[in-house]
Design an enzyme around this catalytic site. Structure first.
Site, PDB file in Angstrom:
ATOM      1  CD  GLN A  21      15.769  -4.975   4.768  1.00 11.86           C
ATOM      2  OE1 GLN A  21      16.977  -5.076   4.813  1.00 11.86           O
ATOM      3  NE2 GLN A  21      15.175  -6.263   4.380  1.00 11.86           N
TER       4      GLN A  21
ATOM      5  CG  ASN B 247      19.162  -7.387   5.713  1.00 16.67           C
ATOM      6  OD1 ASN B 247      18.956  -6.190   5.681  1.00 16.67           O
ATOM      7  ND2 ASN B 247      19.414  -8.260   4.688  1.00 16.67           N
ATOM      8  CE  LYS B 248      20.610  -2.704   3.968  1.00 18.90           C
ATOM      9  NZ  LYS B 248      19.598  -3.427   3.443  1.00 18.90           N
ATOM     10  CG  ASN B 249      25.375  -1.815  10.300  1.00 18.10           C
ATOM     11  OD1 ASN B 249      25.220  -2.984  10.024  1.00 18.10           O
ATOM     12  ND2 ASN B 249      26.299  -0.930   9.989  1.00 18.10           N
ATOM     13  CG  MET B 250      20.273   2.307  12.182  1.00 13.32           C
ATOM     14  SD  MET B 250      20.103   4.077  12.442  1.00 13.32           S
ATOM     15  CE  MET B 250      18.491   4.359  12.781  1.00 13.32           C
TER      16      MET B 250
END
Length: 428
Positions: A201, A203-206
Site C-alpha cells: 500500500q 505508505n509501505k516500505n515498497m
C-alpha cells in the site's frame, strides 16, 4: 540556538515541514513509469492471459521469493486480502482461536473475525511485539494460529514465538505488512513462520499503490492460498484444475494485476536502499539522543535488520510524554500536510486494540458475529476492553512516535536531534 522553548515563545528549531513518511513513494521515478507504460502498450493487464502478456506478476513472485529466501510467493490485491488468504490456507474458521498482539493494524484482527474465528489478545514486551511468555499463557486447545505483527519494521522475539507455537501444534502467520525488507540476524521478515503476508500500500516500505504478497515454504499451504486468492481452484499454465479435492475451495478474486506488479518489481529493486535510508536516519537520531536520561527507545533485537520507518520514544510518565510531543511540534518537527508525526501513541487510532469499536463491541460483518456462533461458545467470554494488555497499555500511555521518512536529509536528521535535546533539557 534559542534555549527558550518555542511553545513558551522561543525561536523554533525548524521553520519548514519535514518530508512525509511515505517510504517507497519518495523513490518513484521514471523506472516505474517505464514499467507501467510497457504493460499498457502490451494491452495485457490481466496476469494470466492477453495479446502480449509480459508476465509481470509471475516475475514479481519469483523475485520476491528469492529476495526473502522462501520457496513460494503469491501476489495478491492488498495486504488485507493477503491476511484473508493466509488464514484460509491455514483452515482457520469457526471453533478456532487466533492469538494476536494488542498492537497491530485493524486489518490483522479483521481478517480473523471475517474467517469466523475468535481473536485472542496477548500482551507485548519492550520491543512492542508479541511477548512469547504471554503467548504461552494464551494458547488453548482451540488455538489454531498465532499472528506476530512486525509493526514499524521491527521483528520481536520471533524465534521464541515460533518455538512456543510449534510446541503446541499452532501455526505461525507472520504479519510483515510494515516490515518488507526487515530482517533479524540475516533472516528476512516472513521467513520464520509457516506463512507470511506483506503489503505494498502507498505508505509501505515498497509500494505499488495497493497490493500484497503471501509467502510460504509449504507447498500445500501455497496451493490452498493460490486457490483462495483466485476462483477457488489452483491453476496449471493458467488453466484451472478441478480434480484435487484438497483445493476445491472458494475464491475471493484477490489477484494482482500486471500494472501494480510492474511497479512493485521496480520498487523491490529499490527496497534495500529505501530501508537503508530510514535505518541510517533512525540510528543517527537514536545515537544523538542516547545520553538523555528519561527517554527509552524501543528495543530492537537486531538494529542492522530494522527497516527503520518508526522511532518510538517512551517517557517515565504520561504527562511528560504528552507535553513532549506538543513541544516538539512547536519546534517545527512536523511533517508536510498528510504526515503523522510526531504523534502520541494514544492517538495512533486503529493500531491499538481498544481503539477499535468493532472489536471491543464484538461486531461481525453480518447480524451474527463470530462470538455468537455455537462453535465459538467456549470463546464467548474473551474481552477486548482497555486493560486486556496492561503492558501495552502502559507503554502506549507514555510513548510518542516519530515517523522516519525515507528521504530525510542530514539537516532534517540534525534538526530532529536538536529539537529532542532542546525539549528534553527543559522537561527531563
Amino acid at each position: 540556538m534559542d534555549k527558550k522553548l518555542a511553545i513558551d515563545g522561543g525561536i523554533a528549531i525548524r521553520n519548514k515541514p519535514l518530508p512525509q513518511e511515505w517510504c517507497g513513494t519518495h523513490h518513484i521515478d521514471g523506472r516505474e513509469a517505464e514499467a507501467v507504460l510497457g504493460v499498457i502498450e502490451s494491452h495485457s493487464l490481466f496476469r494470466y492471459y492477453g495479446p502480449n502478456l509480459r508476465r509481470e506478476v509471475e516475475k514479481l513472485e519469483e523475485e520476491f521469493a528469492a529476495y526473502n529466501g522462501v520457496t513460494h510467493a503469491l501476489a495478491v490485491s492488498s495486504g488485507t486480502a493477503a491476511l484473508q488468504v493466509a488464514l484460509g490456507a491455514l483452515g482457520v474458521g469457526p471453533g478456532d482461536e487466533v492469538i494476536v498482539p494488542g498492537y497491530f493494524w485493524v486489518a490483522t484482527v479483521g481478517a480473523v473475525v471475517r474467517s469466523g474465528a475468535v481473536p485472542v489478545l496477548a500482551d507485548v514486551d519492550d520491543s512492542f511485539s508479541l511477548d512469547p511468555d504471554k503467548l504461552k499463557e494464551k494458547i488453548s486447545a482451540r488455538t489454531k494460529a498465532v499472528i506476530p505483527v512486525h509493526m514499524g519494521g521491527v521483528i520481536g522475539r520471533i524465534g521464541e514465538i515460533v518455538k512456543v507455537a510449534h510446541a503446541a501444534g499452532v501455526k505461525v502467520l507472520e504479519d510483515c505488512a510494515q516490515a518488507c525488507g526487515a530482517s533479524q540476524h540475516g533472516i528476512k521478515a516472513g521467513a520464520f513462520g509457516d506463512i507470511a503476508i506483506y503489503s505494498f500500500q502507498l505508505n509501505k516500505n515498497m509500494t505499488s499503490g495497493e497490493g500484497g504478497m503471501v509467502v510460504t515454504n509449504d507447498a500445500s499451504l501455497y496451493r490452498r492460498a493460490f486457490a483462495i486468492h483466485d476462483l477457488g481452484y489452483p491453476r496449471v499454465n493458467g488453466r484451472l484444475v478441478f480434480n484435487d479435492e484438497s483445493t476445491q475451495l472458494w475464491g475471493i478474486g484477490a489477484r494482482m494485476g500486471e500494472l501494480p506488479a510492474a511497479v512493485a518489481r521496480v520498487q523491490l529493486a529499490k527496497l534495500d536502499g529505501i530501508c537503508g535510508n530510514m535505518r541510517s536516519a533512525k540510528n543517527r537520531i537514536k545515537y544523538g539522543i542516547s545520553d538523555i536520561k528519561g527517554i527509552t527507545v524501543r528495543r530492537v533485537i537486531d538494529p542492522a535488520g530494522d527497516s527503520g520507518a518508526f522511532l518510538k520514544l517512551t517517557f517515565e510518565n504520561r504527562d511528560v510524554s504528552l507535553y513532549f510531543v506538543t513541544a516538539l511540534k512547536a519546534e517545527g518537527i512536523v511533517g508536510a500536510p498528510g504526515a503523522f508525526y510526531p504523534i502520541h501513541m494514544d492517538d495512533w487510532g486503529l493500531h491499538i486494540y481498544y481503539n477499535i469499536p468493532s472489536l471491543v463491541n464484538k461486531r461481525g460483518i453480518s447480524q451474527v458475529s463470530p462470538w455468537d456462533l455455537t462453535e465459538n461458545s467456549a470463546s464467548a467470554g474473551v474481552s477486548y476492553g482497555k486493560g486486556t494488555c496492561p503492558r501495552l497499555d502502559d507503554l502506549v500511555s507514555r510513548t510518542i512516535i516519530i515517523c522516519v521518512a525515507s528521504n530525510l536529509a542530514d539537516d532534517d536528521v540534525n534538526d530532529i536531534i536538536a529539537a529532542i535535546r532542546k525539549v528534553a533539557a527543559h522537561l527531563l
